[in-house]
Design a protein around this motif. Structure first.
Motif, PDB file in Angstrom:
ATOM      1  N   ASP A 255       0.329  -1.578  -0.216  1.00 20.96           N
ATOM      2  CA  ASP A 255      -0.039  -0.063   0.017  1.00 20.96           C
ATOM      3  C   ASP A 255       1.105   1.574   0.235  1.00 20.96           C
ATOM      4  OD1 ASP A 255      -2.075  -1.372   0.965  1.00 20.96           O
ATOM      5  OD2 ASP A 255      -2.818  -1.002   1.754  1.00 20.96           O
ATOM      6  N   GLU A 256       0.262   2.283  -1.042  1.00 22.96           N
ATOM      7  CA  GLU A 256       1.132   3.600  -0.753  1.00 22.96           C
ATOM      8  C   GLU A 256       0.112   4.220   0.062  1.00 22.96           C
ATOM      9  OE1 GLU A 256       3.316   5.028  -2.206  1.00 22.96           O
ATOM     10  OE2 GLU A 256       4.395   3.432  -2.693  1.00 22.96           O
ATOM     11  N   ILE A 257       0.891   4.841   1.617  1.00 20.82           N
ATOM     12  CA  ILE A 257      -0.067   5.458   2.628  1.00 20.82           C
ATOM     13  C   ILE A 257       0.660   7.184   2.868  1.00 20.82           C
ATOM     14  CG2 ILE A 257      -0.599   3.311   3.538  1.00 20.82           C
ATOM     15  CD1 ILE A 257       1.293   4.560   5.852  1.00 20.82           C
ATOM     16  N   THR A 258       0.378   8.030   3.132  1.00 26.98           N
ATOM     17  CA  THR A 258       0.593   9.235   3.266  1.00 26.98           C
ATOM     18  C   THR A 258       0.918   9.254   4.777  1.00 26.98           C
ATOM     19  OG1 THR A 258      -1.348   9.584   1.795  1.00 26.98           O
ATOM     20  CG2 THR A 258      -0.049  11.763   3.333  1.00 26.98           C
ATOM     21  N   VAL A 259       2.106   9.744   5.878  1.00 24.94           N
ATOM     22  CA  VAL A 259       2.750  10.423   6.892  1.00 24.94           C
ATOM     23  C   VAL A 259       3.208  11.090   7.205  1.00 24.94           C
ATOM     24  CG1 VAL A 259       3.255   7.258   5.950  1.00 24.94           C
ATOM     25  CG2 VAL A 259       4.666   8.322   5.762  1.00 24.94           C
ATOM     26  N   ARG A 260       3.100  12.107   8.282  1.00 26.86           N
ATOM     27  CA  ARG A 260       4.405  13.087   8.738  1.00 26.86           C
ATOM     28  C   ARG A 260       4.964  12.488   9.547  1.00 26.86           C
ATOM     29  NH1 ARG A 260       0.505  15.135  11.292  1.00 26.86           N
ATOM     30  NH2 ARG A 260      -0.292  16.015   9.730  1.00 26.86           N
ATOM     31  N   ILE A 261       6.551  12.975   8.714  1.00 25.42           N
ATOM     32  CA  ILE A 261       7.625  12.533   9.646  1.00 25.42           C
ATOM     33  C   ILE A 261       7.762  13.283  11.289  1.00 25.42           C
ATOM     34  CG2 ILE A 261      10.272  12.620   9.463  1.00 25.42           C
ATOM     35  CD1 ILE A 261       9.726  12.915   6.198  1.00 25.42           C
ATOM     36  N   ALA A 262       7.499  13.051  11.940  1.00 21.48           N
ATOM     37  CA  ALA A 262       7.530  13.389  13.172  1.00 21.48           C
ATOM     38  C   ALA A 262       8.643  14.039  13.972  1.00 21.48           C
ATOM     39  CB  ALA A 262       6.674  12.807  14.299  1.00 21.48           C
ATOM     40  N   GLU A 263      10.098  13.160  13.446  1.00 19.78           N
ATOM     41  CA  GLU A 263      11.171  13.546  14.263  1.00 19.78           C
ATOM     42  C   GLU A 263      12.218  12.582  13.191  1.00 19.78           C
ATOM     43  OE1 GLU A 263      14.138  12.392  17.970  1.00 19.78           O
ATOM     44  OE2 GLU A 263      11.431  11.575  18.498  1.00 19.78           O
ATOM     45  N   VAL A 264      13.241  13.328  13.495  1.00 20.85           N
ATOM     46  CA  VAL A 264      14.584  12.962  12.331  1.00 20.85           C
ATOM     47  C   VAL A 264      15.224  12.651  13.560  1.00 20.85           C
ATOM     48  CG1 VAL A 264      16.253  13.190  10.905  1.00 20.85           C
ATOM     49  CG2 VAL A 264      13.913  13.900  10.799  1.00 20.85           C
ATOM     50  N   ASP A 265      16.157  11.074  13.659  1.00 17.83           N
ATOM     51  CA  ASP A 265      17.151  11.067  14.464  1.00 17.83           C
ATOM     52  C   ASP A 265      18.350  10.595  13.873  1.00 17.83           C
ATOM     53  OD1 ASP A 265      18.910  10.192  17.098  1.00 17.83           O
ATOM     54  OD2 ASP A 265      17.473   9.077  18.162  1.00 17.83           O
ATOM     55  N   LEU A 266      18.955  11.297  13.069  1.00 23.52           N
ATOM     56  CA  LEU A 266      20.775  11.274  12.478  1.00 23.52           C
ATOM     57  C   LEU A 266      21.490   9.890  13.506  1.00 23.52           C
ATOM     58  CD1 LEU A 266      21.333  14.522  10.795  1.00 23.52           C
ATOM     59  CD2 LEU A 266      20.093  12.239   9.906  1.00 23.52           C
ATOM     60  N   VAL A 267      21.518  10.934  14.722  1.00 18.89           N
ATOM     61  CA  VAL A 267      22.247   9.709  15.343  1.00 18.89           C
ATOM     62  C   VAL A 267      21.920   8.276  15.378  1.00 18.89           C
ATOM     63  CG1 VAL A 267      23.315   9.251  17.871  1.00 18.89           C
ATOM     64  CG2 VAL A 267      22.752  11.322  16.988  1.00 18.89           C
ATOM     65  N   ARG A 268      20.727   7.974  15.808  1.00 18.91           N
ATOM     66  CA  ARG A 268      20.129   6.413  15.819  1.00 18.91           C
ATOM     67  C   ARG A 268      20.256   6.208  14.388  1.00 18.91           C
ATOM     68  NH1 ARG A 268      15.986   6.140  20.672  1.00 18.91           N
ATOM     69  NH2 ARG A 268      15.431   5.413  19.242  1.00 18.91           N
ATOM     70  N   HIS A 269      20.281   6.562  13.591  1.00 10.90           N
ATOM     71  CA  HIS A 269      19.403   6.129  12.209  1.00 10.90           C
ATOM     72  C   HIS A 269      18.277   6.386  12.005  1.00 10.90           C
ATOM     73  CE1 HIS A 269      19.422   5.456   8.084  1.00 10.90           C
ATOM     74  NE2 HIS A 269      20.631   6.282   7.776  1.00 10.90           N
ATOM     75  N   ARG A 270      17.608   7.192  12.322  1.00 12.75           N
ATOM     76  CA  ARG A 270      15.718   6.403  12.490  1.00 12.75           C
ATOM     77  C   ARG A 270      15.159   7.798  12.015  1.00 12.75           C
ATOM     78  NH1 ARG A 270      14.088   3.712  17.920  1.00 12.75           N
ATOM     79  NH2 ARG A 270      16.005   2.614  16.793  1.00 12.75           N
ATOM     80  N   LEU A 271      13.962   7.644  11.739  1.00 10.82           N
ATOM     81  CA  LEU A 271      12.543   8.810  11.378  1.00 10.82           C
ATOM     82  C   LEU A 271      11.539   7.973  12.117  1.00 10.82           C
ATOM     83  CD1 LEU A 271      12.169   9.274   7.387  1.00 10.82           C
ATOM     84  CD2 LEU A 271      13.478  10.410   9.257  1.00 10.82           C
ATOM     85  N   THR A 272      10.710   8.938  12.706  1.00  7.05           N
ATOM     86  CA  THR A 272       9.797   8.568  13.636  1.00  7.05           C
ATOM     87  C   THR A 272       8.502   9.078  12.035  1.00  7.05           C
ATOM     88  OG1 THR A 272      10.556   8.636  15.534  1.00  7.05           O
ATOM     89  CG2 THR A 272       7.951   8.887  15.478  1.00  7.05           C
ATOM     90  N   LEU A 273       7.411   8.266  12.170  1.00  5.52           N
ATOM     91  CA  LEU A 273       6.728   8.200  11.211  1.00  5.52           C
ATOM     92  C   LEU A 273       4.706   7.977  12.048  1.00  5.52           C
ATOM     93  CD1 LEU A 273       7.738   6.193   8.361  1.00  5.52           C
ATOM     94  CD2 LEU A 273       8.199   8.801   8.660  1.00  5.52           C
ATOM     95  N   SER A 274       4.459   9.025  11.868  1.00  8.24           N
ATOM     96  CA  SER A 274       3.252   8.800  12.062  1.00  8.24           C
ATOM     97  C   SER A 274       2.074   8.659  10.815  1.00  8.24           C
ATOM     98  CB  SER A 274       2.601  10.436  12.868  1.00  8.24           C
ATOM     99  OG  SER A 274       1.475  10.198  13.208  1.00  8.24           O
ATOM    100  N   ALA A 275       1.181   8.733  10.999  1.00  6.86           N
ATOM    101  CA  ALA A 275       0.102   8.913  10.413  1.00  6.86           C
ATOM    102  C   ALA A 275      -1.440   8.957   9.972  1.00  6.86           C
ATOM    103  CB  ALA A 275      -0.647   6.975   9.346  1.00  6.86           C
ATOM    104  N   ARG A 276      -1.463  10.081  11.478  1.00  2.00           N
ATOM    105  CA  ARG A 276      -2.560   9.879  12.206  1.00  2.00           C
ATOM    106  C   ARG A 276      -3.032  11.438  11.787  1.00  2.00           C
ATOM    107  NH1 ARG A 276      -1.749  11.178  18.473  1.00  2.00           N
ATOM    108  NH2 ARG A 276      -1.799   8.111  19.080  1.00  2.00           N
ATOM    109  N   ASN A 277      -4.730  11.331  10.967  1.00  2.00           N
ATOM    110  CA  ASN A 277      -5.174  12.614  10.561  1.00  2.00           C
ATOM    111  C   ASN A 277      -4.490  13.464   9.132  1.00  2.00           C
ATOM    112  OD1 ASN A 277      -6.803  12.472  13.616  1.00  2.00           O
ATOM    113  ND2 ASN A 277      -5.724  13.749  13.599  1.00  2.00           N
ATOM    114  N   LEU A 278      -4.011  11.746   8.385  1.00  3.77           N
ATOM    115  CA  LEU A 278      -4.075  12.770   7.349  1.00  3.77           C
ATOM    116  C   LEU A 278      -4.726  12.244   6.037  1.00  3.77           C
ATOM    117  CD1 LEU A 278      -0.166  11.683   7.965  1.00  3.77           C
ATOM    118  CD2 LEU A 278      -1.245  13.727   7.733  1.00  3.77           C
ATOM    119  N   PRO A 279      -4.218  12.868   4.595  1.00  5.70           N
ATOM    120  CA  PRO A 279      -5.148  11.642   3.901  1.00  5.70           C
ATOM    121  C   PRO A 279      -4.694  10.499   3.190  1.00  5.70           C
ATOM    122  CG  PRO A 279      -3.770  13.819   2.982  1.00  5.70           C
ATOM    123  CD  PRO A 279      -3.856  13.613   4.415  1.00  5.70           C
ATOM    124  N   HIS A 280      -4.638  10.102   2.149  1.00  2.38           N
ATOM    125  CA  HIS A 280      -4.410   8.452   2.107  1.00  2.38           C
ATOM    126  C   HIS A 280      -4.973   8.186   0.804  1.00  2.38           C
ATOM    127  CE1 HIS A 280      -3.980   4.437   3.024  1.00  2.38           C
ATOM    128  NE2 HIS A 280      -5.173   4.003   2.485  1.00  2.38           N
TER     129      HIS A 280
END
Length: 142
Positions: free
Chosen positions: A110-135
């Motif tokens: 599936d293709e979904i819409t997400v918001r990048i909630a946080e970018v952590d370059l040290v741990r090399h990860r994004l925190t993603l959220s799909a709450r209240n977003l178009p799809h």
């Protein structure tokens, strides 16, 4: 000396097998990360010489984008937002009420819409959220 590649040092992308990144007999250029003279082994990192795909996201917290669901696990879904960038949407981040399993909301591919909630370059990860977003997929996330 023998050469040994550790899977995580081959590429920034997630792979199932080293053959997904390199082939037997292929000439490669890498950075030496460890030398074990007792065993006669040199550890190389191909990834160390590749551009980190997360760096362009460094100042993108709050950005809304689309991505492909690549894997479902009991507590969330991995979503690929760019080549080499795959991170988790936790079950609590699909909608206001947490879901028991992400398969209730999305399927692999599936293709979904997400918001990048946080970018952590040290741990090399994004925190993603799909709450209240178009799809763009088949099922509503709301």
């Amino acid at each position: 000396m023998g050469r040994r590649f550790r899977g995580p040092e081959l590429t920034w992308r997630r792979i199932d097998h080293p053959a997904d990144a390199v082939t037997a007999g292929q000439r490669v250029t890498g950075e030496i990360t460890d030398v074990d003279t007792r065993r006669g082994q040199v550890q190389l990192s191909l990834k160390a010489l590749q551009e980190d795909p997360l760096v362009p996201f460094a100042d993108q917290a709050g950005m809304v984008t689309t991505g492909q669901v690549t894997k479902l696990i009991p507590f969330g879904a991995f979503v690929r937002t760019a080549d080499g960038v795959e991170d988790l949407v936790h079950n609590t981040e699909f909608r206001e009420e947490p879901v028991e399993h992400p398969g209730q909301i999305v399927s692999e591919g599936d293709e979904i819409t997400v918001r990048i909630a946080e970018v952590d370059l040290v741990r090399h990860r994004l925190t993603l959220s799909a709450r209240n977003l178009p799809h763009n997929g088949k099922r509503s996330l709301l």
